[in-house]
Design a protein around this motif. Structure first.
Motif, short mmCIF file in Angstrom:
data_model
loop_
_atom_site.label_atom_id
_atom_site.label_comp_id
_atom_site.label_asym_id
_atom_site.label_seq_id
_atom_site.Cartn_x
_atom_site.Cartn_y
_atom_site.Cartn_z
N TYR A 169 -5.29 -1.41 -4.48
CA TYR A 169 -5.46 -0.24 -3.61
C TYR A 169 -4.10 0.17 -3.09
O TYR A 169 -3.27 -0.69 -2.72
CB TYR A 169 -6.39 -0.57 -2.44
N ALA A 170 -3.88 1.48 -3.05
CA ALA A 170 -2.61 1.97 -2.52
C ALA A 170 -2.53 1.75 -1.01
O ALA A 170 -1.53 1.25 -0.49
CB ALA A 170 -2.45 3.46 -2.85
N VAL A 171 -3.60 2.12 -0.31
CA VAL A 171 -3.66 1.98 1.15
C VAL A 171 -5.05 1.52 1.55
O VAL A 171 -6.04 1.98 0.97
CB VAL A 171 -3.35 3.32 1.87
N PHE A 173 -7.23 1.06 5.21
CA PHE A 173 -7.28 1.20 6.66
C PHE A 173 -8.32 0.22 7.20
O PHE A 173 -9.45 0.18 6.70
CB PHE A 173 -7.66 2.63 7.06
N THR A 198 -7.89 3.49 -0.34
CA THR A 198 -7.53 4.57 -1.26
C THR A 198 -7.05 3.94 -2.56
O THR A 198 -6.06 3.20 -2.57
CB THR A 198 -6.43 5.46 -0.68
N ARG A 204 -11.00 7.70 -2.41
CA ARG A 204 -11.17 6.87 -1.21
C ARG A 204 -12.60 6.33 -1.15
O ARG A 204 -13.55 7.06 -1.46
CB ARG A 204 -10.86 7.67 0.05
N ILE A 237 -0.30 -1.09 0.98
CA ILE A 237 -0.10 -0.84 2.41
C ILE A 237 -1.42 -1.07 3.13
O ILE A 237 -2.47 -0.59 2.69
CB ILE A 237 0.39 0.60 2.67
N ILE A 238 -1.37 -1.79 4.25
CA ILE A 238 -2.55 -1.97 5.08
C ILE A 238 -2.23 -1.42 6.47
O ILE A 238 -1.28 -1.86 7.13
CB ILE A 238 -2.96 -3.45 5.18
N SER A 239 -3.03 -0.44 6.91
CA SER A 239 -2.81 0.19 8.20
C SER A 239 -3.81 -0.37 9.21
O SER A 239 -5.02 -0.35 8.98
CB SER A 239 -2.99 1.71 8.08
N GLU A 258 2.44 -4.43 2.65
CA GLU A 258 3.21 -3.88 3.75
C GLU A 258 2.26 -3.50 4.87
O GLU A 258 1.27 -2.80 4.65
CB GLU A 258 3.99 -2.64 3.28
N GLN A 260 1.44 -1.59 8.26
CA GLN A 260 1.86 -0.47 9.09
C GLN A 260 0.89 -0.30 10.25
O GLN A 260 -0.32 -0.33 10.05
CB GLN A 260 1.92 0.82 8.27
N CYS A 262 -1.06 1.91 12.74
CA CYS A 262 -1.50 3.30 12.65
C CYS A 262 -0.87 4.15 13.75
O CYS A 262 -0.51 3.65 14.81
CB CYS A 262 -3.01 3.38 12.69
#
Length: 266
Positions: A169-171, A173, A198, A204, A237-239, A258, A260, A262
Motif C-alpha cells: 500500500y502506498a499510504v 491512514f 491507498t 482506496r 507511508i502510515i499516517s 515512513e 507521518q 496527520c
C-alpha cells in the motif's frame, strides 16, 4: 449551496467494501451490485425462516424434533427498484411454511429493500436485527429467529473481515473513532479502530474495522499484525495521530514504513 450527504463510519465501510468487491464502473454496474446483494440477503432470510419453522438447521438432524422436513425450492422472480431479482423460496413437506420476508403471493419487494440492505450497515447486533424485523414483519421476532438470521448473515461479514489484502500500500491512514454504546445495561465508550489504505493503483479501500476498549498502542499492534497476516508485506507511508507508543507499534511490524503525523493532529 447543496447539502453534503453525511455517512456514518459503518455505512462508509460498507460502501467501500462493496466497491472493492464488485468494482462498478457505471450506474448500471451499481444497480447490478444492489440486485446481487439484495438477492443474497433475501435468500438467507428465507432460509433462516425455514430453519425457524422446522426448528432445526439444514443437515442438523440430531436437533430435529418434527416429522416435517425440507422439500426443495420454488423459483420466483420479485421486482425491486434495482430491477428483477430471481430467488428460490424453500418448501416443506407438509406445505404449511408461510414465508414472511417475501410472502407467497408477493412479487414487489421495493418497499422493504432499503430496510434489508441497511441490516448490513447496522452492525448486525441482536437489537438492530430485531428492530428491522419488527419493521419488516410488523410482529416481534423470536430470539431464536434473530439468532438464526445472525448465524446466516454474519459469515458474509466474516468473509469481508478476513479477506486477503494487497501486498503493498502506498499510504495507510489509521485512527480510532469513539462511540458510546449500551453494554450490560450501562453506557460505555468503545473505540472502533479504522485502517484505510491507498493501493499502488490509486484505489482506496477499508482494510478493516476492529472494536476494542480505549484506544491503545498495544491494540494497534494486534491490528497491524492482522494486516500483515492477511498478505500486506509493505506499507510505504502510515499516517497516524500522536497516540503514545503508536510509532513504536508500527515500527515493530513494519520497520521500513515512513510514519507521518496527520495534518489535523499536527
Amino acid at each position: 449551496m447543496a447539502r453534503q450527504r453525511k455517512l456514518t463510519p459503518e455505512r462508509k465501510a460498507l460502501i467501500q467494501s462493496l466497491l472493492s468487491h464488485y468494482k462498478p464502473e457505471d450506474a448500471q454496474d451499481v444497480q447490478a451490485m444492489l440486485r446481487d446483494l439484495l438477492g443474497d440477503t433475501i435468500q438467507q432470510m428465507l432460509e433462516a425462516e425455514m430453519d425457524d419453522h422446522l426448528g432445526y438447521s439444514k443437515y442438523d438432524y440430531k436437533n430435529k424434533h418434527t416429522d416435517d422436513s425440507r422439500n426443495g425450492y420454488s423459483p420466483k422472480t420479485v421486482t425491486s427498484s434495482a430491477g428483477d431479482i430471481p430467488i428460490d423460496v424453500p418448501r416443506d413437506r407438509k406445505g404449511d411454511f408461510e414465508p414472511q420476508s417475501v410472502k407467497k403471493n408477493q412479487t414487489d419487494i421495493s418497499n422493504i429493500e432499503d430496510q434489508v440492505l441497511s441490516m448490513y450497515a447496522k452492525g448486525m447486533t441482536t437489537r438492530d436485527i430485531s428492530a428491522h424485523l419488527q419493521s419488516i414483519y410488523g410482529v416481534d421476532a423470536s430470539a431464536e429467529m434473530i439468532s438464526r438470521m445472525t448465524d446466516r448473515i454474519l459469515p458474509i461479514a466474516k468473509e469481508w473481515q478476513n479477506r486477503p489484502l494487497a501486498k503493498k500500500y502506498a499510504v495507510v491512514f489509521m485512527d480510532a473513532v469513539h462511540f458510546n454504546v449500551r453494554q450490560d445495561g450501562r453506557t460505555v465508550k468503545k473505540a472502533v479502530y479504522v485502517a484505510i489504505g491507498t493501493r499502488l493503483d490509486g484505489h482506496r479501500e477499508v482494510l478493516g474495522l476492529w472494536v476494542g476498549g480505549n484506544e491503545s498502542a498495544k491494540y494497534w499492534v494486534g491490528v497491524l499484525n492482522e494486516i500483515r497476516n492477511r498478505g500486506t508485506e509493505d506499507i510505504f507511508i502510515i499516517s497516524v495521530d500522536g497516540l503514545t507508543g503508536f510509532a513504536d507499534a508500527i515500527s515493530a511490524v513494519y520497520p521500513k514504513a515512513e510514519i507521518q503525523r496527520c495534518i489535523v493532529h499536527q
